[in-house]
Motif scaffolding. Structure first.
Motif, PDB file in Angstrom:
ATOM      1  N   ARG A 185       0.839  -1.207   0.000  1.00  0.00           N
ATOM      2  CA  ARG A 185       0.000   0.000   0.000  1.00  0.00           C
ATOM      3  C   ARG A 185       0.872   1.255   0.000  1.00  0.00           C
ATOM      4  O   ARG A 185       0.600   2.209  -0.730  1.00  0.00           O
ATOM      5  CB  ARG A 185      -0.935   0.013   1.218  1.00  0.00           C
ATOM      6  N   THR A 186       1.918   1.237   0.832  1.00  0.00           N
ATOM      7  CA  THR A 186       2.831   2.382   0.869  1.00  0.00           C
ATOM      8  C   THR A 186       3.494   2.596  -0.487  1.00  0.00           C
ATOM      9  O   THR A 186       3.627   3.734  -0.960  1.00  0.00           O
ATOM     10  CB  THR A 186       3.898   2.166   1.955  1.00  0.00           C
ATOM     11  N   TYR A 187       3.891   1.495  -1.126  1.00  0.00           N
ATOM     12  CA  TYR A 187       4.549   1.600  -2.425  1.00  0.00           C
ATOM     13  C   TYR A 187       3.590   2.156  -3.479  1.00  0.00           C
ATOM     14  O   TYR A 187       3.956   3.032  -4.278  1.00  0.00           O
ATOM     15  CB  TYR A 187       5.062   0.230  -2.832  1.00  0.00           C
ATOM     16  N   ARG A 188       2.342   1.663  -3.476  1.00  0.00           N
ATOM     17  CA  ARG A 188       1.356   2.165  -4.432  1.00  0.00           C
ATOM     18  C   ARG A 188       1.084   3.648  -4.215  1.00  0.00           C
ATOM     19  O   ARG A 188       0.987   4.428  -5.175  1.00  0.00           O
ATOM     20  CB  ARG A 188       0.046   1.376  -4.311  1.00  0.00           C
ATOM     21  N   GLU A 189       0.933   4.056  -2.955  1.00  0.00           N
ATOM     22  CA  GLU A 189       0.666   5.461  -2.657  1.00  0.00           C
ATOM     23  C   GLU A 189       1.787   6.360  -3.181  1.00  0.00           C
ATOM     24  O   GLU A 189       1.537   7.403  -3.792  1.00  0.00           O
ATOM     25  CB  GLU A 189       0.520   5.652  -1.145  1.00  0.00           C
ATOM     26  N   ALA A 197       5.914   4.002 -12.642  1.00  0.00           N
ATOM     27  CA  ALA A 197       5.221   2.730 -12.871  1.00  0.00           C
ATOM     28  C   ALA A 197       5.769   1.655 -11.946  1.00  0.00           C
ATOM     29  O   ALA A 197       6.973   1.618 -11.665  1.00  0.00           O
ATOM     30  CB  ALA A 197       5.379   2.295 -14.324  1.00  0.00           C
ATOM     31  N   ILE A 198       4.891   0.776 -11.470  1.00  0.00           N
ATOM     32  CA  ILE A 198       5.306  -0.358 -10.660  1.00  0.00           C
ATOM     33  C   ILE A 198       4.615  -1.618 -11.177  1.00  0.00           C
ATOM     34  O   ILE A 198       3.690  -1.551 -11.992  1.00  0.00           O
ATOM     35  CB  ILE A 198       4.997  -0.149  -9.154  1.00  0.00           C
ATOM     36  N   GLU A 225       1.285   1.055  11.190  1.00  0.00           N
ATOM     37  CA  GLU A 225       1.273   0.985   9.731  1.00  0.00           C
ATOM     38  C   GLU A 225       2.666   1.272   9.181  1.00  0.00           C
ATOM     39  O   GLU A 225       3.424   2.064   9.760  1.00  0.00           O
ATOM     40  CB  GLU A 225       0.290   2.006   9.150  1.00  0.00           C
ATOM     41  N   VAL A 226       3.006   0.650   8.053  1.00  0.00           N
ATOM     42  CA  VAL A 226       4.300   0.874   7.413  1.00  0.00           C
ATOM     43  C   VAL A 226       4.352   2.285   6.836  1.00  0.00           C
ATOM     44  O   VAL A 226       3.507   2.670   6.021  1.00  0.00           O
ATOM     45  CB  VAL A 226       4.547  -0.166   6.299  1.00  0.00           C
ATOM     46  N   ALA A 227       5.339   3.046   7.280  1.00  0.00           N
ATOM     47  CA  ALA A 227       5.513   4.420   6.807  1.00  0.00           C
ATOM     48  C   ALA A 227       6.674   4.551   5.826  1.00  0.00           C
ATOM     49  O   ALA A 227       6.704   5.466   5.006  1.00  0.00           O
ATOM     50  CB  ALA A 227       5.721   5.357   7.987  1.00  0.00           C
ATOM     51  N   SER A 228       7.659   3.655   5.936  1.00  0.00           N
ATOM     52  CA  SER A 228       8.841   3.684   5.075  1.00  0.00           C
ATOM     53  C   SER A 228       9.438   2.288   5.047  1.00  0.00           C
ATOM     54  O   SER A 228       9.353   1.559   6.043  1.00  0.00           O
ATOM     55  CB  SER A 228       9.860   4.693   5.608  1.00  0.00           C
ATOM     56  N   PHE A 229      10.011   1.916   3.898  1.00  0.00           N
ATOM     57  CA  PHE A 229      10.614   0.584   3.838  1.00  0.00           C
ATOM     58  C   PHE A 229      11.748   0.557   2.830  1.00  0.00           C
ATOM     59  O   PHE A 229      11.846   1.408   1.932  1.00  0.00           O
ATOM     60  CB  PHE A 229       9.567  -0.483   3.456  1.00  0.00           C
ATOM     61  N   VAL A 230      12.618  -0.437   2.979  1.00  0.00           N
ATOM     62  CA  VAL A 230      13.601  -0.797   1.959  1.00  0.00           C
ATOM     63  C   VAL A 230      13.547  -2.312   1.816  1.00  0.00           C
ATOM     64  O   VAL A 230      13.469  -3.035   2.813  1.00  0.00           O
ATOM     65  CB  VAL A 230      15.019  -0.305   2.308  1.00  0.00           C
ATOM     66  N   TRP A 231      13.559  -2.789   0.578  1.00  0.00           N
ATOM     67  CA  TRP A 231      13.360  -4.202   0.269  1.00  0.00           C
ATOM     68  C   TRP A 231      14.599  -4.711  -0.451  1.00  0.00           C
ATOM     69  O   TRP A 231      15.035  -4.118  -1.439  1.00  0.00           O
ATOM     70  CB  TRP A 231      12.130  -4.346  -0.611  1.00  0.00           C
TER      71      TRP A 231
END
Length: 330
Positions: A185-189, A197-198, A225-231
């Motif tokens: 959801r965070t990535y889409r937002e 594009a994703i 809720e996830v506010a920031s991430f690195v994958w």
């Protein structure tokens, strides 16, 4: 004389990749991911007198007639440390010859994980006009003391990391499917806000599940809720950034730097000596990556080996083909 042998057992393959210090994009799970999304994978070992000296996970993408297919070696082949430049070249030539004979198509793109100074001169190779992975990147040596790694960061990045620790930001590894959905959801937002594009959510779910323990997501949670991430995708040798993002809350908390620092420290604790930020361009994301060190790394550039006279035509058509495919997916 080199012997090329296909490998069909995941455990055997991953053990061999790890034994040679291979990149996570060469591990079984990455091939399974791509095989679930329009590619197929062949895993090849190279031996001489029964000694493993190199290996390559080769991905194949079906193309419209008359092109048939295109092959790609992401961050490979992987070579034994005992091979010199001539040995690396010979092993790669043997892999290319096997793919040409047994797979065919228009050609193969090779993107090794070798430093630019580590020579491998693939016979018949030419610089690729359509690279998939970027040779200019930033690779942190996580064997260095944490204080030294932090000292190499820019002043603002050090400030954000220390402020995050002082404010006790809730930064931890994503472990549940519910948390993964929050990441998506965070990535889409952020993609909608920034206009990039994703992939579909299914693609990212497949990354996490097919890579298994080789998928590592660090996230900052705010109000649950996830506010920031690195994958990242990871191997014993290298942790490789795939994606990173933050929503409005994450940006307000300035959580990006603390989250990335958490991942860097996790790689260090796991004993992986390389943390690769996956490419540097001339954009804001790359400037943020550059804030973690004062150096850059230059890897071997992408090269193509043509199998057919149609290879040049495909390279010419590729940018237009990508535009058409994007329209068809909408």
């Amino acid at each position: 004389m080199y012997t090329i042998t296909p490998v069909t057992q995941s455990l055997t393959w991953n053990e061999q990749v790890e034994s040679l210090g291979g990149h996570p994009l060469q591990k079984w799970g990455w091939g399974e991911l791509k095989s679930a999304h329009n590619w197929s994978a062949t895993r090849l070992t190279v031996t001489i007198d029964d000694e493993l000296v190199a290996l390559a996970q080769v991905l194949h993408r079906s193309l419209p007639a008359p092109f048939k297919s295109l092959s790609h070696v992401p961050r490979g082949p992987v070579f034994a440390a005992s091979l010199d430049a001539a040995g690396r070249t010979a092993a790669t030539d043997a892999i290319v010859a096997w793919v040409k004979k047994n797979v065919g198509g228009v050609g193969i793109t090779i993107e090794t994980d070798l430093d630019a100074v580590d020579s491998v001169a693939v016979t018949g190779a030419k610089p690729s006009p359509n690279p998939i992975l970027y040779p200019t990147t930033l690779i942190l040596d996580t064997r260095l003391p944490a204080d030294e790694l932090l000292g190499a960061c820019s002043k603002s990045t050090r400030y954000d990391i220390r402020k995050g620790a002082k404010n006790n930001l809730d930064i931890r590894r994503v472990v549940t499917d519910e948390e993964l959905e929050q990441v998506l959801r965070t990535y889409r937002e952020n993609a909608a806000r920034a206009g990039f594009a994703i992939h579909s959510d299914g693609y990212y779910r497949d990354i996490h599940h097919l890579l298994g323990e080789d998928s590592f997501i660090a996230a900052c949670f705010a109000d649950g809720e996830v506010a920031s991430f690195v994958w990242l995708a990871r191997s014993g040798q290298t942790w490789f950034e795939l994606y990173a993002s933050a929503n409005d809350t994450g940006r307000r908390l300035r959580a990006n730097a603390p989250v990335k620092w958490f991942a860097i420290q996790a790689a260090k604790e796991a004993g992986a000596p390389r943390y690769d930020m996956n490419g540097l361009l001339n954009d804001g994301i790359s400037e943020f990556k550059r804030s973690f060190s004062k150096h850059e790394n230059q890897l071997q550039p992408s090269v193509d080996v043509a199998f057919s006279f149609l290879h040049g035509a495909w390279n010419t058509l590729l940018p237009s083909a990508k535009a058409v495919l994007r329209k068809l997916r909408r």
